[in-house]
Design a protein around this motif. Structure first.
Motif, PDB file in Angstrom:
ATOM      1  N   SER A 125     -31.342  17.552 -33.295  1.00  0.00           N
ATOM      2  CA  SER A 125     -32.208  16.388 -33.544  1.00  0.00           C
ATOM      3  C   SER A 125     -32.939  15.974 -32.275  1.00  0.00           C
ATOM      4  O   SER A 125     -34.118  15.629 -32.320  1.00  0.00           O
ATOM      5  CB  SER A 125     -31.386  15.216 -34.069  1.00  0.00           C
ATOM      6  OG  SER A 125     -30.847  15.530 -35.324  1.00  0.00           O
ATOM      7  N   ALA A 126     -32.242  16.006 -31.142  1.00  0.00           N
ATOM      8  CA  ALA A 126     -32.869  15.643 -29.862  1.00  0.00           C
ATOM      9  C   ALA A 126     -33.990  16.619 -29.507  1.00  0.00           C
ATOM     10  O   ALA A 126     -35.056  16.212 -29.036  1.00  0.00           O
ATOM     11  CB  ALA A 126     -31.820  15.606 -28.753  1.00  0.00           C
ATOM     12  N   ILE A 127     -33.779  17.896 -29.755  1.00  0.00           N
ATOM     13  CA  ILE A 127     -34.799  18.908 -29.466  1.00  0.00           C
ATOM     14  C   ILE A 127     -36.011  18.730 -30.386  1.00  0.00           C
ATOM     15  O   ILE A 127     -37.162  18.811 -29.956  1.00  0.00           O
ATOM     16  CB  ILE A 127     -34.213  20.341 -29.600  1.00  0.00           C
ATOM     17  CG1 ILE A 127     -33.198  20.594 -28.480  1.00  0.00           C
ATOM     18  CG2 ILE A 127     -35.302  21.396 -29.587  1.00  0.00           C
ATOM     19  CD1 ILE A 127     -33.764  20.574 -27.086  1.00  0.00           C
ATOM     20  N   ARG A 133     -33.577  25.720 -22.634  1.00  0.00           N
ATOM     21  CA  ARG A 133     -33.046  26.838 -21.837  1.00  0.00           C
ATOM     22  C   ARG A 133     -32.103  26.342 -20.741  1.00  0.00           C
ATOM     23  O   ARG A 133     -31.022  26.905 -20.547  1.00  0.00           O
ATOM     24  CB  ARG A 133     -34.193  27.618 -21.210  1.00  0.00           C
ATOM     25  CG  ARG A 133     -34.912  28.509 -22.188  1.00  0.00           C
ATOM     26  CD  ARG A 133     -35.973  29.329 -21.504  1.00  0.00           C
ATOM     27  NE  ARG A 133     -36.671  30.136 -22.482  1.00  0.00           N
ATOM     28  CZ  ARG A 133     -37.951  30.439 -22.400  1.00  0.00           C
ATOM     29  NH1 ARG A 133     -38.669  30.019 -21.376  1.00  0.00           N
ATOM     30  NH2 ARG A 133     -38.518  31.171 -23.332  1.00  0.00           N
ATOM     31  N   GLN A 134     -32.537  25.322 -20.030  1.00  0.00           N
ATOM     32  CA  GLN A 134     -31.703  24.798 -18.946  1.00  0.00           C
ATOM     33  C   GLN A 134     -30.395  24.218 -19.487  1.00  0.00           C
ATOM     34  O   GLN A 134     -29.333  24.390 -18.892  1.00  0.00           O
ATOM     35  CB  GLN A 134     -32.462  23.742 -18.137  1.00  0.00           C
ATOM     36  CG  GLN A 134     -33.599  24.296 -17.322  1.00  0.00           C
ATOM     37  CD  GLN A 134     -33.099  25.185 -16.176  1.00  0.00           C
ATOM     38  OE1 GLN A 134     -31.940  25.550 -16.074  1.00  0.00           O
ATOM     39  NE2 GLN A 134     -34.013  25.557 -15.302  1.00  0.00           N
ATOM     40  N   TYR A 135     -30.501  23.507 -20.593  1.00  0.00           N
ATOM     41  CA  TYR A 135     -29.308  22.903 -21.187  1.00  0.00           C
ATOM     42  C   TYR A 135     -28.313  23.988 -21.607  1.00  0.00           C
ATOM     43  O   TYR A 135     -27.106  23.873 -21.379  1.00  0.00           O
ATOM     44  CB  TYR A 135     -29.695  22.037 -22.385  1.00  0.00           C
ATOM     45  CG  TYR A 135     -28.629  21.047 -22.787  1.00  0.00           C
ATOM     46  CD1 TYR A 135     -28.643  19.755 -22.302  1.00  0.00           C
ATOM     47  CD2 TYR A 135     -27.593  21.420 -23.645  1.00  0.00           C
ATOM     48  CE1 TYR A 135     -27.663  18.841 -22.657  1.00  0.00           C
ATOM     49  CE2 TYR A 135     -26.607  20.524 -24.013  1.00  0.00           C
ATOM     50  CZ  TYR A 135     -26.651  19.234 -23.520  1.00  0.00           C
ATOM     51  OH  TYR A 135     -25.674  18.327 -23.870  1.00  0.00           O
ATOM     52  N   ARG A 136     -28.817  25.055 -22.203  1.00  0.00           N
ATOM     53  CA  ARG A 136     -27.953  26.153 -22.638  1.00  0.00           C
ATOM     54  C   ARG A 136     -27.292  26.843 -21.442  1.00  0.00           C
ATOM     55  O   ARG A 136     -26.135  27.266 -21.522  1.00  0.00           O
ATOM     56  CB  ARG A 136     -28.735  27.157 -23.481  1.00  0.00           C
ATOM     57  CG  ARG A 136     -29.084  26.625 -24.856  1.00  0.00           C
ATOM     58  CD  ARG A 136     -30.064  27.566 -25.556  1.00  0.00           C
ATOM     59  NE  ARG A 136     -30.514  27.000 -26.793  1.00  0.00           N
ATOM     60  CZ  ARG A 136     -30.003  27.308 -27.991  1.00  0.00           C
ATOM     61  NH1 ARG A 136     -29.015  28.169 -28.089  1.00  0.00           N
ATOM     62  NH2 ARG A 136     -30.479  26.757 -29.070  1.00  0.00           N
ATOM     63  N   ARG A 137     -28.041  26.956 -20.326  1.00  0.00           N
ATOM     64  CA  ARG A 137     -27.443  27.533 -19.112  1.00  0.00           C
ATOM     65  C   ARG A 137     -26.272  26.677 -18.632  1.00  0.00           C
ATOM     66  O   ARG A 137     -25.240  27.200 -18.228  1.00  0.00           O
ATOM     67  CB  ARG A 137     -28.494  27.652 -18.017  1.00  0.00           C
ATOM     68  CG  ARG A 137     -29.425  28.808 -18.226  1.00  0.00           C
ATOM     69  CD  ARG A 137     -30.347  29.023 -17.038  1.00  0.00           C
ATOM     70  NE  ARG A 137     -31.300  30.059 -17.377  1.00  0.00           N
ATOM     71  CZ  ARG A 137     -32.607  29.911 -17.344  1.00  0.00           C
ATOM     72  NH1 ARG A 137     -33.141  28.788 -16.946  1.00  0.00           N
ATOM     73  NH2 ARG A 137     -33.397  30.897 -17.681  1.00  0.00           N
ATOM     74  N   GLU A 138     -26.466  25.364 -18.671  1.00  0.00           N
ATOM     75  CA  GLU A 138     -25.377  24.473 -18.271  1.00  0.00           C
ATOM     76  C   GLU A 138     -24.199  24.580 -19.238  1.00  0.00           C
ATOM     77  O   GLU A 138     -23.051  24.510 -18.829  1.00  0.00           O
ATOM     78  CB  GLU A 138     -25.868  23.030 -18.172  1.00  0.00           C
ATOM     79  CG  GLU A 138     -26.735  22.827 -16.963  1.00  0.00           C
ATOM     80  CD  GLU A 138     -26.707  21.414 -16.428  1.00  0.00           C
ATOM     81  OE1 GLU A 138     -25.870  20.600 -16.868  1.00  0.00           O
ATOM     82  OE2 GLU A 138     -27.526  21.147 -15.551  1.00  0.00           O
TER      83      GLU A 138
END
Length: 149
Positions: free
Chosen positions: A19-21, A38-43
């Motif tokens: 929902s946020a995306i 992408r950055q969030y998934r890396r974290e």
């Protein structure tokens, strides 16, 4: 679905993240949401305890600062294609068009961009003519020498 099959407890978090995306894609220009994702998934790969429903403020700020979409919404009909003063179904707008005499030229008041004349048109491909509503010159009404207001 792979993550939720292994970790069913993460399903609610992932729905919140999705929902946020979606909100970010609607509210910000371009593909900034892709960079954030992408950055969030890396974290998430680095931190197995990451709660997907919590927005990463640092990443969010880096990805979206200065990229908000300029939205226009008519308070009368809720359309996003014009504001209240240009609303074709607003009784005040209709009365204004009737009261104001049309120019003797071939242009109809409906063909001229009201937002441009008030220096507020943000459309790249505006369907209305960007000419002065008073003299039909190549400038906004606010800059017109015939404007007495």
């Amino acid at each position: 679905s792979v993550l939720t099959s292994r970790h069913p407890s993460k399903a609610a978090e992932l729905w919140a993240y999705q929902s946020a995306i979606i909100r970010a894609a609607r509210n910000f220009e371009g593909t900034a949401w892709v960079a954030y994702d992408r950055q969030y998934r890396r974290e998430a790969l680095a931190r197995k305890d990451l709660n997907w429903s919590v927005v990463n403020s640092r990443l969010y700020s880096e990805a979206f600062t200065g990229r908000a979409k300029i939205t226009l919404r008519c308070r009368h009909c809720l359309s996003e294609t014009h504001d209240l003063r240009a609303c074709p179904s607003n009784p005040d707008t209709i009365l204004d068009q009737i009261r104001r005499p049309l120019s003797p030229h071939m242009h109809s008041a409906r063909d001229i961009c009201r937002n441009y004349n008030d220096r507020r048109c943000h459309y790249d491909r505006c369907k209305y003519q960007h000419i002065c509503r008073e003299c039909l010159g190549p400038h906004p009404w606010l800059s017109c020498s015939r404007n007495t207001h």
